[in-house]
Scaffold this active site. Structure first.
Site, PDB file in Angstrom:
ATOM      1  N   LYS A  50      -7.062   2.191  -2.878  1.00 42.96           N
ATOM      2  CA  LYS A  50      -6.697   1.414  -1.679  1.00 42.96           C
ATOM      3  C   LYS A  50      -6.819   2.277  -0.412  1.00 42.96           C
ATOM      4  O   LYS A  50      -7.370   1.833   0.605  1.00 42.96           O
ATOM      5  CB  LYS A  50      -5.272   0.881  -1.852  1.00 42.96           C
ATOM      6  CG  LYS A  50      -4.720   0.172  -0.642  1.00 42.96           C
ATOM      7  CD  LYS A  50      -5.428  -1.146  -0.354  1.00 42.96           C
ATOM      8  CE  LYS A  50      -4.933  -1.755   0.943  1.00 42.96           C
ATOM      9  NZ  LYS A  50      -5.718  -2.891   1.375  1.00 42.96           N
ATOM     10  N   THR A  85       0.853  -1.190   0.000  1.00 48.46           N
ATOM     11  CA  THR A  85       0.000   0.000   0.000  1.00 48.46           C
ATOM     12  C   THR A  85       0.890   1.241   0.000  1.00 48.46           C
ATOM     13  O   THR A  85       1.700   1.419   0.914  1.00 48.46           O
ATOM     14  CB  THR A  85      -0.898  -0.008   1.251  1.00 48.46           C
ATOM     15  OG1 THR A  85      -1.645  -1.231   1.257  1.00 48.46           O
ATOM     16  CG2 THR A  85      -1.845   1.181   1.276  1.00 48.46           C
ATOM     17  N   GLY A 136     -27.708  19.155   2.746  1.00 46.47           N
ATOM     18  CA  GLY A 136     -28.630  20.124   3.332  1.00 46.47           C
ATOM     19  C   GLY A 136     -30.028  19.541   3.275  1.00 46.47           C
ATOM     20  O   GLY A 136     -30.193  18.321   3.279  1.00 46.47           O
ATOM     21  N   ARG A 185     -35.380  24.581   2.775  1.00 49.21           N
ATOM     22  CA  ARG A 185     -34.939  24.466   4.175  1.00 49.21           C
ATOM     23  C   ARG A 185     -33.500  23.954   4.246  1.00 49.21           C
ATOM     24  O   ARG A 185     -33.178  22.901   3.728  1.00 49.21           O
ATOM     25  CB  ARG A 185     -35.879  23.527   4.943  1.00 49.21           C
ATOM     26  CG  ARG A 185     -37.213  24.176   5.241  1.00 49.21           C
ATOM     27  CD  ARG A 185     -38.161  23.181   5.868  1.00 49.21           C
ATOM     28  NE  ARG A 185     -38.574  22.144   4.935  1.00 49.21           N
ATOM     29  CZ  ARG A 185     -39.346  21.111   5.259  1.00 49.21           C
ATOM     30  NH1 ARG A 185     -39.772  20.973   6.495  1.00 49.21           N
ATOM     31  NH2 ARG A 185     -39.690  20.219   4.354  1.00 49.21           N
ATOM     32  N   CYS A 210     -33.861  17.347   6.396  1.00 49.80           N
ATOM     33  CA  CYS A 210     -33.641  16.209   7.304  1.00 49.80           C
ATOM     34  C   CYS A 210     -32.213  16.060   7.808  1.00 49.80           C
ATOM     35  O   CYS A 210     -31.992  15.993   9.021  1.00 49.80           O
ATOM     36  CB  CYS A 210     -34.054  14.916   6.607  1.00 49.80           C
ATOM     37  SG  CYS A 210     -35.807  14.866   6.259  1.00 49.80           S
ATOM     38  N   ASN A 228      -9.547   1.861   2.747  1.00 47.69           N
ATOM     39  CA  ASN A 228      -9.177   1.707   4.163  1.00 47.69           C
ATOM     40  C   ASN A 228      -9.717   2.848   5.024  1.00 47.69           C
ATOM     41  O   ASN A 228     -10.136   2.633   6.164  1.00 47.69           O
ATOM     42  CB  ASN A 228      -7.659   1.566   4.309  1.00 47.69           C
ATOM     43  CG  ASN A 228      -7.220   0.124   4.068  1.00 47.69           C
ATOM     44  OD1 ASN A 228      -8.064  -0.747   3.865  1.00 47.69           O
ATOM     45  ND2 ASN A 228      -5.937  -0.136   4.069  1.00 47.69           N
TER      46      ASN A 228
HETATM   47  N1  LIG Z   1      -1.313  -7.016   6.522  1.00 45.55           N
HETATM   48  C1  LIG Z   1      -2.411  -6.826   5.826  1.00 45.55           C
HETATM   49  O1  LIG Z   1      -3.498  -7.306   6.149  1.00 45.55           O
HETATM   50  C2  LIG Z   1      -2.352  -6.039   4.553  1.00 45.55           C
HETATM   51  C3  LIG Z   1      -3.451  -6.076   3.670  1.00 45.55           C
HETATM   52  C4  LIG Z   1      -3.373  -5.365   2.485  1.00 45.55           C
HETATM   53  C5  LIG Z   1      -2.235  -4.619   2.186  1.00 45.55           C
HETATM   54  N2  LIG Z   1      -1.200  -4.577   3.079  1.00 45.55           N
HETATM   55  C6  LIG Z   1      -0.007  -3.814   2.699  1.00 45.55           C
HETATM   56  O2  LIG Z   1       0.932  -4.747   2.159  1.00 45.55           O
HETATM   57  C7  LIG Z   1       2.261  -4.376   2.509  1.00 45.55           C
HETATM   58  C8  LIG Z   1       2.924  -5.502   3.287  1.00 45.55           C
HETATM   59  O3  LIG Z   1       2.237  -5.658   4.503  1.00 45.55           O
HETATM   60  P1  LIG Z   1       2.580  -6.874   5.488  1.00 45.55           P
HETATM   61  O4  LIG Z   1       1.639  -6.749   6.626  1.00 45.55           O
HETATM   62  O5  LIG Z   1       2.603  -8.141   4.691  1.00 45.55           O
HETATM   63  O6  LIG Z   1       4.066  -6.466   5.918  1.00 45.55           O
HETATM   64  P2  LIG Z   1       5.099  -7.306   6.801  1.00 45.55           P
HETATM   65  O7  LIG Z   1       5.886  -6.331   7.577  1.00 45.55           O
HETATM   66  O8  LIG Z   1       4.390  -8.417   7.493  1.00 45.55           O
HETATM   67  O9  LIG Z   1       6.040  -7.980   5.719  1.00 45.55           O
HETATM   68  C9  LIG Z   1       7.022  -7.305   5.003  1.00 45.55           C
HETATM   69  C10 LIG Z   1       8.121  -8.293   4.664  1.00 45.55           C
HETATM   70  O10 LIG Z   1       9.026  -7.666   3.770  1.00 45.55           O
HETATM   71  C11 LIG Z   1      10.327  -8.115   4.117  1.00 45.55           C
HETATM   72  N3  LIG Z   1      11.320  -7.225   3.518  1.00 45.55           N
HETATM   73  C12 LIG Z   1      11.672  -5.986   3.917  1.00 45.55           C
HETATM   74  N4  LIG Z   1      12.609  -5.492   3.100  1.00 45.55           N
HETATM   75  C13 LIG Z   1      12.878  -6.436   2.178  1.00 45.55           C
HETATM   76  C14 LIG Z   1      13.728  -6.531   1.057  1.00 45.55           C
HETATM   77  N5  LIG Z   1      14.542  -5.536   0.729  1.00 45.55           N
HETATM   78  N6  LIG Z   1      13.714  -7.648   0.318  1.00 45.55           N
HETATM   79  C15 LIG Z   1      12.908  -8.661   0.633  1.00 45.55           C
HETATM   80  N7  LIG Z   1      12.059  -8.644   1.682  1.00 45.55           N
HETATM   81  C16 LIG Z   1      12.052  -7.545   2.440  1.00 45.55           C
HETATM   82  C17 LIG Z   1      10.322  -8.150   5.629  1.00 45.55           C
HETATM   83  O11 LIG Z   1      11.350  -8.953   6.152  1.00 45.55           O
HETATM   84  C18 LIG Z   1       8.921  -8.748   5.894  1.00 45.55           C
HETATM   85  O12 LIG Z   1       8.969 -10.150   5.929  1.00 45.55           O
HETATM   86  C19 LIG Z   1       2.129  -3.070   3.279  1.00 45.55           C
HETATM   87  O13 LIG Z   1       2.262  -2.004   2.376  1.00 45.55           O
HETATM   88  C20 LIG Z   1       0.734  -3.113   3.837  1.00 45.55           C
HETATM   89  O14 LIG Z   1       0.229  -1.819   4.080  1.00 45.55           O
HETATM   90  C21 LIG Z   1      -1.230  -5.283   4.241  1.00 45.55           C
END
Ligand SMILES: NC(=O)c1ccc[n+]([C@@H]2O[C@H](COP(=O)([O-])OP(=O)(O)OC[C@H]3O[C@@H](n4cnc5c(N)ncnc54)[C@H](O)[C@@H]3O)[C@@H](O)[C@H]2O)c1
Length: 436
Positions: free
Chosen positions: A210, A124, A265, A331, A268, A214
């Protein structure tokens, strides 16, 4: 397809396992060696119902492996999903540190790859991040051009933790932002098995959808909680109230009202919102959500005033006065408030509304004379007259006539459109949509 998944946290490990189950050959990449070891041992690196079993199955069938070697993963696959974290900073902005790191690695790997590669972000990120960070970095480190030498897309994930596998495999809508046609075709193919609405759109819109989703989810939760608090105090079951309210699908749970436009407006909404806040105050219940709704509505009128006065014109024609087209109900019409504020600032205002007239032949004239005598004198019966005698026209309601102004508008006109009557007017005059 051969897919590499960068970042095997909540989104990445589910995307990797489910993509493998769908028949793709998947390489999961993470800088955290313990997560790589877990996947290769057939164990989920996170707690998520059914995920360990799915990973174990896909690893044993050789459709899923994990590595810390980003370069190898790029060279051995055709498509990469970026699923790294984008956590909050102290400033409330998001950190793109993980994104920056992974895009640098991908760019460097692409430099030594001859075949076409497509990068699809699932993380995201705020609008503009794809263009300003992801694309820029990959281009810089690969020496290639996005959209021609490599494909780019953003395919936001909407899964809920706890039901992530179901949500991944049964999406209720697909949102995919694509820079190039080849990426669009790849995303079409990757999502072909889903029977749901699919939107293949531009990248910035997809990034924003997105966030919009949220923010909407969060608003719904806080709204329901606030109503719940008030109901508890009033000895009413808030669950029952919201269940019944949500069963109505014409206005309550529908697309209705979900269009940027002018303030609300009428007889209601403002009255009832005020009364509900009053009731809550008397129960010592604070209502920050309801309070903010009133404040936001006032801000929308401020914004309209700024747009109108910003044009520099003094002669303003207001098209519509009642709170919506097809009614003479004045109104708490925000258009009345708008007219009064403009008059107060010394603007020369004339108003046309087919349902509202000051002329004695029309049934409502006495009411206008009585309730709004200061506006009755500037109400006119002809649309053409307003258009001729104004330099700025404000389209305030969705009257059919206001959607077809093209032939009557002069190039020197400013049109401030509060209802998205006709954005095409931007080609003919100085056109300002209130929020578009
Ligand atoms: N968690 C959710 O329910 C959810 C749902 C939709 C979208 N998102 C979005 O998806 C994205 C990921 O969320 P998440 O909760 O899975 O994150 P997370 O922190 O659980 O996972 C991120 C992973 O990326 C790895 N990482 C970091 N740098 C790296 C690199 N250079 N190379 C390889 N791996 C690397 C980390 O070690 C970690 O395992 C975010 O942007 C979040 O906002 C999350």
């Amino acid at each position: 397809m051969r897919i590499s998944v960068f970042g095997i946290g909540y989104v990445g490990s589910v995307s990797a396992a489910c993509s493998a189950q769908q028949g793709h050959s998947v390489v999961a990449v993470d800088s955290d060696e313990s997560k790589v070891t877990a996947i290769n041992a057939g164990v989920a690196p996170i707690v998520e119902a059914g995920l360990s079993a799915l990973i174990a199955e896909q690893v044993s069938e050789n459709r899923l492996t994990a590595t810390v070697k980003a370069r190898n993963a790029i060279l051995e696959t055709d498509v990469s999903y970026i699923c790294v974290g984008t956590p909050s900073l102290e400033t409330d902005d998001i950190s793109l540190k993980q994104i920056t790191h992974v895009c640098t690695e991908i760019g460097e790997a692409l430099r030594s790859k001859n075949e076409h590669h497509t990068i699809i972000t699932r993380s995201t990120m705020l609008p503009g991040s794809m263009e300003n960070v992801v694309i820029r970095l990959i281009e810089k480190h690969s020496g290639l051009t996005a959209g021609t030498d490599f494909g780019v897309g953003i395919y936001p994930e909407f899964l809920r933790e706890g039901q992530a596998i179901f949500d991944f495999t049964h999406p209720s809508t697909i949102v995919a932002g694509c820079l190039d046609d080849q990426t669009k075709e790849i995303l079409r193919s990757l999502t072909s098995q889903y029977d749901c609405e699919k939107h293949y759109i531009d990248i910035r819109t997809a990034e924003m959808v997105k966030y919009c989703a949220n923010a909407w989810h969060a608003s719904k939760i806080s709204f329901a909680n606030e109503i719940g608090w008030l109901c508890k105090k009033l000895e009413i079951d808030g669950h029952k109230v919201l269940d019944v309210m949500c069963s109505e699908t014409r206005l309550n749970m529908s697309r209705h009202y979900m269009r940027p436009g002018f303030a609300f407006g009428g007889s209601c909404l403002p009255k009832d919102l005020r009364a509900l806040r009053h009731k809550a105050r008397h129960q010592d219940i604070s209502t920050p959500v309801l309070d903010a709704i009133m404040l936001a509505n006032e801000r929308q009128i401020d914004r309209a005033i700024k747009l109108i006065t910003g044009s520099g014109n003094r002669r303003v024609g207001l098209l519509g006065l009642a709170f919506k087209a097809g009614t003479d109900d004045l109104r708490e019409s925000p258009l009345v408030a708008l007219a009064e504020r403009l008059i107060g600032k010394g603007y020369e205002v004339i108003i046309y509304d087919r349902a509202v007239s000051a002329s004695p032949s029309k049934g409502n004239s006495r009411a206008v004379d009585r309730v709004l005598p200061h506006l009755a004198s500037i109400l006119v019966d002809e649309l053409d007259h307003v258009i001729d005698c104004s330099d700025t026209l404000v389209v305030g309601t969705e009257d059919e006539d206001f959607k077809n102004l093209n032939g009557q508008i002069r190039p020197e006109h400013t049109v401030v459109d509060l209802v998205r009557a006709d954005p095409g007017l931007s080609e003919r005059c100085n056109y300002q949509g209130i929020c578009w």
